[in-house]
Scaffold this motif. Structure first.
Motif, PDB file in Angstrom:
ATOM      1  N   GLY A 196      55.556 -66.663   5.546  1.00 15.78           N
ATOM      2  CA  GLY A 196      54.676 -66.262   6.623  1.00 15.78           C
ATOM      3  C   GLY A 196      54.217 -67.427   7.480  1.00 15.78           C
ATOM      4  N   ARG A 235      49.038 -66.632  11.839  1.00 13.16           N
ATOM      5  CA  ARG A 235      49.124 -65.188  12.065  1.00 13.16           C
ATOM      6  C   ARG A 235      48.892 -64.386  10.792  1.00 13.16           C
ATOM      7  N   ASP A 236      49.392 -64.889   9.674  1.00 11.64           N
ATOM      8  CA  ASP A 236      49.444 -64.076   8.460  1.00 11.64           C
ATOM      9  C   ASP A 236      48.386 -64.408   7.421  1.00 11.64           C
ATOM     10  N   VAL A 285      48.941 -62.955  -0.425  1.00 11.61           N
ATOM     11  CA  VAL A 285      49.297 -62.873   1.000  1.00 11.61           C
ATOM     12  C   VAL A 285      50.670 -63.512   1.098  1.00 11.61           C
ATOM     13  N   GLY A 342      53.949 -61.571   1.595  1.00  9.18           N
ATOM     14  CA  GLY A 342      55.077 -60.771   2.087  1.00  9.18           C
ATOM     15  C   GLY A 342      55.796 -59.985   1.018  1.00  9.18           C
TER      16      GLY A 342
END
Length: 258
Positions: A222, A226-227, A250, A252
């Motif tokens: 990621g 943004r992620d 976090v 993906g």
């Protein structure tokens, strides 16, 4: 943080320390907090890089961002630096302990020096920073400590036995600290990220890119801004007040927890 970097003020009034703030996920976290109106002290061993990042973010966000150098493996330094940060901030609401290192070796080749390096920063750094933050938060009866774990601490990844051992210990420490600190109103959680950083870029160079290509969402790591940053903003805010002792991935979907 909004897409155009405008200040939303969602963390206005929050007083936050971020270790490992010179680059990568730490820098991204500092930037997100600053844009949300928090006062932030960034800490890192790399003082030139860290101070430059803090100054740049402060200017861009129009926020109170300071830098304090620290070696998280040195208990005395950690407590002294945390005390200085608390003085600068006028208190402490949140600690985000991003500082960490990785060293890839087959398990049979892991040396004492390799293991000491990983233990000193990943594990000792976690409990020193957590203890120092708790000492500052305990009198106020509130606070949130957010540690950084790894999927390597929950499953086997070839070549990362030493790193995995230290991150697994971070997860275990976090759960117990959450239980013990809860009576004082202090929460402790661990984030498990899978983001592109200078450390993961080095991993690609060393031939571990195959691990990252197996991320179900998008087939790659990621983006920290943004992620990861929006999740960190949520965790630092009041909306997470009833969450403690949890592993928050976090990543993906590269590793899935219950």
């Amino acid at each position: 943080m909004s897409g155009n970097g405008a200040t939303l003020g969602g963390l206005r009034g929050k007083k936050i320390v971020v270790t490992g703030g010179a680059q990568g996920m730490g820098e991204s976290t500092v930037r997100a907090f600053a844009h949300e109106g928090a006062a932030v002290v960034s800490m890192d061993l790399r003082e030139d890089l860290g101070a430059a990042a803090a100054e740049r973010i402060s200017r861009e966000a129009g926020a109170d961002v300071s830098f304090v150098g620290v070696d998280v493996s040195n208990r005395g330094q950690v407590f002294a630096s945390m005390e200085r940060a608390v003085d600068l901030l006028g208190g402490l609401d949140v600690l985000v302990n991003v500082a960490g290192v990785q060293r890839a070796r087959p398990a049979e080749e892991l040396t004492e020096a390799d293991f000491d390096f990983l233990l000193d920063i990943n594990l000792r750094g976690t409990f020193y920073t957590n203890q120092a933050a708790f000492a500052a938060m305990k009198p106020a009866g509130s606070g949130h400590i957010i540690n950084f774990g790894s999927d390597a601490g929950m499953t086997a990844i070839r070549g990362l036995a030493g790193y995995s051992a230290t991150k697994g210990a971070v997860h275990a420490w976090t759960r117990t600290a959450a239980l013990e600190f809860a009576g004082h109103g202090v929460r402790v959680n661990v984030v498990v990220p899978a983001m592109r950083t200078p450390m993961t870029d080095a991993g690609r160079t060393e031939g571990r890119a195959g691990v990252y290509s197996r991320v179900p969402l998008g087939g790659d790591l990621g983006d920290p801004d943004r992620d990861l940053a929006p999740v960190m903003v949520f965790l630092a805010g009041d909306g997470s007040r009833f969450i403690t002792g949890q592993t928050i991935s976090v990543n993906g979907g590269i590793g899935m927890v219950r």
